[in-house]
Write a protein that holds these residues in place. Structure first.
Motif, PDB file in Angstrom:
ATOM      1  N   GLY A   1     -10.521  47.302 -12.493  1.00  0.00           N
ATOM      2  CA  GLY A   1     -10.601  47.587 -11.067  1.00  0.00           C
ATOM      3  C   GLY A   1      -9.361  48.347 -10.637  1.00  0.00           C
ATOM      4  N   LEU A   2      -9.531  49.410  -9.881  1.00  0.00           N
ATOM      5  CA  LEU A   2      -8.387  50.232  -9.472  1.00  0.00           C
ATOM      6  C   LEU A   2      -7.618  49.556  -8.352  1.00  0.00           C
ATOM      7  N   LYS A   3      -6.335  49.367  -8.571  1.00  0.00           N
ATOM      8  CA  LYS A   3      -5.451  48.740  -7.588  1.00  0.00           C
ATOM      9  C   LYS A   3      -4.601  49.768  -6.859  1.00  0.00           C
ATOM     10  N   GLU A   4      -4.346  50.896  -7.523  1.00  0.00           N
ATOM     11  CA  GLU A   4      -3.497  51.930  -6.930  1.00  0.00           C
ATOM     12  C   GLU A   4      -3.855  53.287  -7.520  1.00  0.00           C
ATOM     13  N   ILE A   5      -3.849  54.312  -6.676  1.00  0.00           N
ATOM     14  CA  ILE A   5      -4.089  55.688  -7.114  1.00  0.00           C
ATOM     15  C   ILE A   5      -2.944  56.531  -6.590  1.00  0.00           C
ATOM     16  N   LYS A   6      -2.278  57.220  -7.498  1.00  0.00           N
ATOM     17  CA  LYS A   6      -1.106  58.011  -7.122  1.00  0.00           C
ATOM     18  C   LYS A   6      -1.337  59.464  -7.549  1.00  0.00           C
ATOM     19  N   GLU A   7      -1.129  60.395  -6.620  1.00  0.00           N
ATOM     20  CA  GLU A   7      -1.269  61.808  -6.935  1.00  0.00           C
ATOM     21  C   GLU A   7       0.025  62.318  -7.549  1.00  0.00           C
ATOM     22  N   LEU A   8      -0.093  63.026  -8.657  1.00  0.00           N
ATOM     23  CA  LEU A   8       1.063  63.598  -9.345  1.00  0.00           C
ATOM     24  C   LEU A   8       1.032  65.105  -9.163  1.00  0.00           C
ATOM     25  N   GLY A   9       2.122  65.651  -8.694  1.00  0.00           N
ATOM     26  CA  GLY A   9       2.165  67.094  -8.456  1.00  0.00           C
ATOM     27  C   GLY A   9       1.271  67.458  -7.289  1.00  0.00           C
TER      28      GLY A   9
ATOM     29  N   ALA B   1     -25.191  47.958  -9.050  1.00  0.00           N
ATOM     30  CA  ALA B   1     -24.845  48.307 -10.428  1.00  0.00           C
ATOM     31  C   ALA B   1     -23.734  49.346 -10.405  1.00  0.00           C
ATOM     32  N   TRP B   2     -22.997  49.444 -11.514  1.00  0.00           N
ATOM     33  CA  TRP B   2     -21.939  50.444 -11.644  1.00  0.00           C
ATOM     34  C   TRP B   2     -22.512  51.659 -12.358  1.00  0.00           C
ATOM     35  N   ALA B   3     -22.248  52.843 -11.805  1.00  0.00           N
ATOM     36  CA  ALA B   3     -22.738  54.090 -12.385  1.00  0.00           C
ATOM     37  C   ALA B   3     -21.580  55.081 -12.488  1.00  0.00           C
ATOM     38  N   PRO B   4     -21.557  55.869 -13.575  1.00  0.00           N
ATOM     39  CA  PRO B   4     -20.497  56.878 -13.718  1.00  0.00           C
ATOM     40  C   PRO B   4     -20.581  57.914 -12.601  1.00  0.00           C
TER      41      PRO B   4
ATOM     42  N   ALA C   1     -12.072  51.497  -4.558  1.00  0.00           N
ATOM     43  CA  ALA C   1     -13.357  50.806  -4.678  1.00  0.00           C
ATOM     44  C   ALA C   1     -14.018  51.124  -6.017  1.00  0.00           C
ATOM     45  N   ASP C   2     -13.513  52.149  -6.717  1.00  0.00           N
ATOM     46  CA  ASP C   2     -14.056  52.545  -8.019  1.00  0.00           C
ATOM     47  C   ASP C   2     -13.412  51.720  -9.125  1.00  0.00           C
ATOM     48  N   ARG C   3     -13.897  51.925 -10.345  1.00  0.00           N
ATOM     49  CA  ARG C   3     -13.297  51.258 -11.499  1.00  0.00           C
ATOM     50  C   ARG C   3     -13.289  52.206 -12.688  1.00  0.00           C
ATOM     51  N   VAL C   4     -12.485  51.868 -13.692  1.00  0.00           N
ATOM     52  CA  VAL C   4     -12.381  52.643 -14.925  1.00  0.00           C
ATOM     53  C   VAL C   4     -12.845  51.749 -16.072  1.00  0.00           C
TER      54      VAL C   4
ATOM     55  N   ASN D   1      -1.110  64.729 -24.410  1.00  0.00           N
ATOM     56  CA  ASN D   1      -1.076  63.266 -24.439  1.00  0.00           C
ATOM     57  C   ASN D   1      -2.381  62.634 -23.982  1.00  0.00           C
ATOM     58  N   MET D   2      -3.287  63.430 -23.453  1.00  0.00           N
ATOM     59  CA  MET D   2      -4.568  62.906 -22.987  1.00  0.00           C
ATOM     60  C   MET D   2      -5.527  62.825 -24.174  1.00  0.00           C
ATOM     61  N   ASP D   3      -5.444  61.730 -24.900  1.00  0.00           N
ATOM     62  CA  ASP D   3      -6.219  61.583 -26.130  1.00  0.00           C
ATOM     63  C   ASP D   3      -7.184  60.404 -26.105  1.00  0.00           C
ATOM     64  N   ARG D   4      -7.443  59.851 -24.937  1.00  0.00           N
ATOM     65  CA  ARG D   4      -8.366  58.725 -24.792  1.00  0.00           C
ATOM     66  C   ARG D   4      -9.467  59.103 -23.818  1.00  0.00           C
ATOM     67  N   ARG D   5     -10.680  58.575 -24.038  1.00  0.00           N
ATOM     68  CA  ARG D   5     -11.804  58.837 -23.147  1.00  0.00           C
ATOM     69  C   ARG D   5     -12.024  57.633 -22.237  1.00  0.00           C
ATOM     70  N   ILE D   6     -12.123  57.890 -20.937  1.00  0.00           N
ATOM     71  CA  ILE D   6     -12.412  56.833 -19.980  1.00  0.00           C
ATOM     72  C   ILE D   6     -13.597  57.265 -19.121  1.00  0.00           C
ATOM     73  N   THR D   7     -14.240  56.301 -18.509  1.00  0.00           N
ATOM     74  CA  THR D   7     -15.331  56.573 -17.587  1.00  0.00           C
ATOM     75  C   THR D   7     -14.946  56.016 -16.225  1.00  0.00           C
ATOM     76  N   ILE D   8     -15.062  56.836 -15.201  1.00  0.00           N
ATOM     77  CA  ILE D   8     -14.796  56.400 -13.830  1.00  0.00           C
ATOM     78  C   ILE D   8     -16.146  56.071 -13.204  1.00  0.00           C
ATOM     79  N   GLU D   9     -16.255  54.846 -12.681  1.00  0.00           N
ATOM     80  CA  GLU D   9     -17.535  54.365 -12.172  1.00  0.00           C
ATOM     81  C   GLU D   9     -17.434  53.947 -10.711  1.00  0.00           C
ATOM     82  N   ARG D  10     -18.583  54.001 -10.038  1.00  0.00           N
ATOM     83  CA  ARG D  10     -18.676  53.596  -8.632  1.00  0.00           C
ATOM     84  C   ARG D  10     -19.874  52.661  -8.496  1.00  0.00           C
ATOM     85  N   GLU D  11     -19.711  51.647  -7.665  1.00  0.00           N
ATOM     86  CA  GLU D  11     -20.799  50.703  -7.448  1.00  0.00           C
ATOM     87  C   GLU D  11     -21.878  51.345  -6.581  1.00  0.00           C
ATOM     88  N   THR D  12     -23.133  51.209  -7.019  1.00  0.00           N
ATOM     89  CA  THR D  12     -24.256  51.769  -6.276  1.00  0.00           C
ATOM     90  C   THR D  12     -25.225  50.653  -5.915  1.00  0.00           C
TER      91      THR D  12
END
Length: 106
Positions: free
Chosen positions: A85-93, A29-32, A74-77, A6-17
């Protein structure tokens, strides 16, 4: 359980530098933080809510990715040219996957 198919989309996770120019100015600036990763888009909605000044819309997106340590709210996708902007991060498994809930930035 994580379904890799089901993972058929590409995303970039970025952090402000922050970078300091020779003039002393600080430039943000935001950098991957990693190359683009495969993700499953679980939900896309336009949630309307009422404020004291009228109606507003918020685009919410949920991404499921393989486990990656160090991601914070603090990161974004970035997905399809839109930053979330990431509001919540949940660990699965147990270190199997992460569910990233993001809200479209304006």
């Amino acid at each position: 359980m994580l379904n890799i198919g089901n993972m058929d989309r590409r995303i970039t996770i970025e952090r402000e530098t922050e970078t300091v120019k020779p003039s002393g100015d600080v430039v943000k600036a935001w950098a991957p933080i990693a190359p683009p990763v495969w993700a499953e888009v679980l939900q896309q909605t336009a949630t309307e809510f009422f404020t004291g000044y009228g109606e507003a819309e918020t685009g919410t997106m949920i991404f499921r990715v393989r486990y990656r340590p160090g991601i914070t709210t603090a990161d974004r996708v970035t997905y399809n040219g839109t930053a979330y902007g990431l509001k919540e991060i949940k660990e699965l498994g147990r270190f199997e996957a992460l569910e990233l809930r993001g809200e479209a930035l304006k």
